[in-house]
Design a protein around this motif. Sequence first.
Motif, PDB file in Angstrom:
ATOM      1  N   TRP A  45      19.430  13.436   6.904  1.00  0.00           N
ATOM      2  CA  TRP A  45      18.171  13.803   6.261  1.00  0.00           C
ATOM      3  C   TRP A  45      18.257  15.165   5.594  1.00  0.00           C
ATOM      4  O   TRP A  45      17.272  15.663   5.051  1.00  0.00           O
ATOM      5  CB  TRP A  45      17.035  13.788   7.281  1.00  0.00           C
ATOM      6  CG  TRP A  45      17.081  12.573   8.141  1.00  0.00           C
ATOM      7  CD1 TRP A  45      17.221  11.275   7.715  1.00  0.00           C
ATOM      8  CD2 TRP A  45      17.035  12.522   9.556  1.00  0.00           C
ATOM      9  NE1 TRP A  45      17.241  10.434   8.800  1.00  0.00           N
ATOM     10  CE2 TRP A  45      17.132  11.163   9.942  1.00  0.00           C
ATOM     11  CE3 TRP A  45      16.911  13.492  10.544  1.00  0.00           C
ATOM     12  CZ2 TRP A  45      17.107  10.753  11.269  1.00  0.00           C
ATOM     13  CZ3 TRP A  45      16.891  13.075  11.863  1.00  0.00           C
ATOM     14  CH2 TRP A  45      16.991  11.724  12.213  1.00  0.00           C
ATOM     15  N   ASP A  99       9.533   5.619   4.320  1.00  0.00           N
ATOM     16  CA  ASP A  99       8.158   5.121   4.195  1.00  0.00           C
ATOM     17  C   ASP A  99       7.149   6.267   4.230  1.00  0.00           C
ATOM     18  O   ASP A  99       6.215   6.311   3.435  1.00  0.00           O
ATOM     19  CB  ASP A  99       7.838   4.128   5.314  1.00  0.00           C
ATOM     20  CG  ASP A  99       8.613   2.818   5.193  1.00  0.00           C
ATOM     21  OD1 ASP A  99       9.185   2.535   4.115  1.00  0.00           O
ATOM     22  OD2 ASP A  99       8.662   2.078   6.201  1.00  0.00           O
ATOM     23  N   ALA A 100       7.342   7.201   5.156  1.00  0.00           N
ATOM     24  CA  ALA A 100       6.381   8.295   5.347  1.00  0.00           C
ATOM     25  C   ALA A 100       6.392   9.301   4.195  1.00  0.00           C
ATOM     26  O   ALA A 100       5.373   9.939   3.939  1.00  0.00           O
ATOM     27  CB  ALA A 100       6.672   9.022   6.658  1.00  0.00           C
ATOM     28  N   THR A 101       7.525   9.441   3.528  1.00  0.00           N
ATOM     29  CA  THR A 101       7.636  10.465   2.478  1.00  0.00           C
ATOM     30  C   THR A 101       7.498   9.911   1.063  1.00  0.00           C
ATOM     31  O   THR A 101       7.525  10.677   0.104  1.00  0.00           O
ATOM     32  CB  THR A 101       8.980  11.220   2.593  1.00  0.00           C
ATOM     33  OG1 THR A 101      10.062  10.300   2.426  1.00  0.00           O
ATOM     34  CG2 THR A 101       9.096  11.940   3.929  1.00  0.00           C
ATOM     35  N   ARG A 132      16.698   3.302  11.900  1.00  0.00           N
ATOM     36  CA  ARG A 132      15.252   3.179  12.090  1.00  0.00           C
ATOM     37  C   ARG A 132      14.523   4.434  11.615  1.00  0.00           C
ATOM     38  O   ARG A 132      13.476   4.358  10.961  1.00  0.00           O
ATOM     39  CB  ARG A 132      14.933   2.967  13.566  1.00  0.00           C
ATOM     40  CG  ARG A 132      15.286   1.630  14.114  1.00  0.00           C
ATOM     41  CD  ARG A 132      14.942   1.603  15.597  1.00  0.00           C
ATOM     42  NE  ARG A 132      15.314   0.367  16.230  1.00  0.00           N
ATOM     43  CZ  ARG A 132      15.110   0.116  17.514  1.00  0.00           C
ATOM     44  NH1 ARG A 132      14.543   1.030  18.286  1.00  0.00           N
ATOM     45  NH2 ARG A 132      15.479  -1.031  18.025  1.00  0.00           N
ATOM     46  N   THR A 133      15.062   5.582  11.975  1.00  0.00           N
ATOM     47  CA  THR A 133      14.427   6.839  11.601  1.00  0.00           C
ATOM     48  C   THR A 133      14.474   7.023  10.092  1.00  0.00           C
ATOM     49  O   THR A 133      13.489   7.450   9.483  1.00  0.00           O
ATOM     50  CB  THR A 133      15.084   8.022  12.333  1.00  0.00           C
ATOM     51  OG1 THR A 133      15.067   7.757  13.736  1.00  0.00           O
ATOM     52  CG2 THR A 133      14.346   9.325  12.058  1.00  0.00           C
ATOM     53  N   ARG A 168      11.742   4.920   8.602  1.00  0.00           N
ATOM     54  CA  ARG A 168      10.425   5.543   8.809  1.00  0.00           C
ATOM     55  C   ARG A 168      10.222   6.728   7.881  1.00  0.00           C
ATOM     56  O   ARG A 168       9.148   6.918   7.315  1.00  0.00           O
ATOM     57  CB  ARG A 168      10.268   6.003  10.267  1.00  0.00           C
ATOM     58  CG  ARG A 168      10.099   4.898  11.264  1.00  0.00           C
ATOM     59  CD  ARG A 168       9.541   5.393  12.589  1.00  0.00           C
ATOM     60  NE  ARG A 168       9.974   6.703  13.007  1.00  0.00           N
ATOM     61  CZ  ARG A 168      10.939   6.942  13.890  1.00  0.00           C
ATOM     62  NH1 ARG A 168      11.599   5.947  14.443  1.00  0.00           N
ATOM     63  NH2 ARG A 168      11.245   8.175  14.234  1.00  0.00           N
ATOM     64  N   ILE A 169      11.275   7.546   7.747  1.00  0.00           N
ATOM     65  CA  ILE A 169      11.172   8.729   6.879  1.00  0.00           C
ATOM     66  C   ILE A 169      10.938   8.308   5.438  1.00  0.00           C
ATOM     67  O   ILE A 169      10.086   8.872   4.747  1.00  0.00           O
ATOM     68  CB  ILE A 169      12.423   9.617   7.015  1.00  0.00           C
ATOM     69  CG1 ILE A 169      12.402  10.336   8.365  1.00  0.00           C
ATOM     70  CG2 ILE A 169      12.500  10.635   5.874  1.00  0.00           C
ATOM     71  CD1 ILE A 169      13.687  11.066   8.701  1.00  0.00           C
ATOM     72  N   ARG A 189       7.613  14.929  11.059  1.00  0.00           N
ATOM     73  CA  ARG A 189       6.767  14.183  11.994  1.00  0.00           C
ATOM     74  C   ARG A 189       7.425  12.879  12.438  1.00  0.00           C
ATOM     75  O   ARG A 189       7.065  12.325  13.474  1.00  0.00           O
ATOM     76  CB  ARG A 189       5.392  13.897  11.374  1.00  0.00           C
ATOM     77  CG  ARG A 189       4.548  15.153  11.183  1.00  0.00           C
ATOM     78  CD  ARG A 189       3.201  14.816  10.571  1.00  0.00           C
ATOM     79  NE  ARG A 189       2.341  14.188  11.550  1.00  0.00           N
ATOM     80  CZ  ARG A 189       1.576  14.843  12.417  1.00  0.00           C
ATOM     81  NH1 ARG A 189       1.570  16.151  12.437  1.00  0.00           N
ATOM     82  NH2 ARG A 189       0.816  14.187  13.264  1.00  0.00           N
ATOM     83  N   GLU A 190       8.395  12.408  11.684  1.00  0.00           N
ATOM     84  CA  GLU A 190       9.127  11.206  12.082  1.00  0.00           C
ATOM     85  C   GLU A 190      10.302  11.518  12.990  1.00  0.00           C
ATOM     86  O   GLU A 190      10.913  10.611  13.552  1.00  0.00           O
ATOM     87  CB  GLU A 190       9.617  10.438  10.840  1.00  0.00           C
ATOM     88  CG  GLU A 190       8.503   9.879   9.986  1.00  0.00           C
ATOM     89  CD  GLU A 190       7.567   8.955  10.753  1.00  0.00           C
ATOM     90  OE1 GLU A 190       8.055   8.203  11.626  1.00  0.00           O
ATOM     91  OE2 GLU A 190       6.350   8.976  10.477  1.00  0.00           O
ATOM     92  N   ARG A 232       6.259   6.651  20.100  1.00  0.00           N
ATOM     93  CA  ARG A 232       7.522   6.155  19.544  1.00  0.00           C
ATOM     94  C   ARG A 232       8.571   7.251  19.481  1.00  0.00           C
ATOM     95  O   ARG A 232       9.702   7.069  19.938  1.00  0.00           O
ATOM     96  CB  ARG A 232       7.282   5.561  18.154  1.00  0.00           C
ATOM     97  CG  ARG A 232       8.562   5.064  17.487  1.00  0.00           C
ATOM     98  CD  ARG A 232       8.317   4.535  16.101  1.00  0.00           C
ATOM     99  NE  ARG A 232       7.714   5.560  15.268  1.00  0.00           N
ATOM    100  CZ  ARG A 232       6.764   5.342  14.368  1.00  0.00           C
ATOM    101  NH1 ARG A 232       6.292   4.146  14.162  1.00  0.00           N
ATOM    102  NH2 ARG A 232       6.281   6.340  13.649  1.00  0.00           N
ATOM    103  N   THR A 233       8.214   8.415  18.945  1.00  0.00           N
ATOM    104  CA  THR A 233       9.203   9.483  18.801  1.00  0.00           C
ATOM    105  C   THR A 233       9.528  10.143  20.145  1.00  0.00           C
ATOM    106  O   THR A 233      10.626  10.664  20.320  1.00  0.00           O
ATOM    107  CB  THR A 233       8.746  10.532  17.765  1.00  0.00           C
ATOM    108  OG1 THR A 233       7.425  10.987  18.086  1.00  0.00           O
ATOM    109  CG2 THR A 233       8.772   9.954  16.353  1.00  0.00           C
TER     110      THR A 233
END
Length: 194
Positions: A130, A74-76, A67-68, A71-72, A90-91, A98-99
């Motif tokens: 990551w 998508d966010a980056t 999941r993380t 999100r990462i 931030r994720e 959520r976090t």
Amino acid sequence: MPRIVDHDERRRQIAEALLTVAAREGHENVSSRAVAKELGVATGSLWHYFDGFDDVVRAAAAEVTRRTDTRIADATAGLRGLPRLHALMREVLPIDERTRTEAHVVVGFWGRIATLESTPDAGAPTLATWQDSIRSSLEEAVADGALRAETPQDAVMALLRSITYGQQVVEVTEPQPASAHLAVLEGILAPWRA
């Protein structure tokens, strides 16, 4: 005709049910019975997909990481350098509902995961997945002139990894506002800003 079940999808649903129970009721209330109840199935049906409860825990830990990672990504997307690094962190840092919930779930896993026998696919929530993105972001920030050329990238990366774990523990033991978690991040980067 027998119903066709997607084995991997069912495993994910079981892992997600464990995460839901852990987030709502705490790790002390996570059991095979509670997970089965969350799914609305008999406890024995879990064992068609897992060899034991430890395997369910491993799958849930891997699900947190998956999941993380999503999100990462998508966010980056489309970002580089410091903006990419900030979006990634931030994720992971506990800065929103959520976090923060995820921090409680993840920290609760650590003791259990540490006692499990290691397996090649054990997906303990970890910043290691990551690490390449963090390293690339730091390299880009130096190349873009946002961080000084002499920035000790390996040391900064190690500190970022440490605060990811550390701020999750801080959030569980002494909840902080998002600004406090982000201030720790800025404290690591500030000395190296160009």
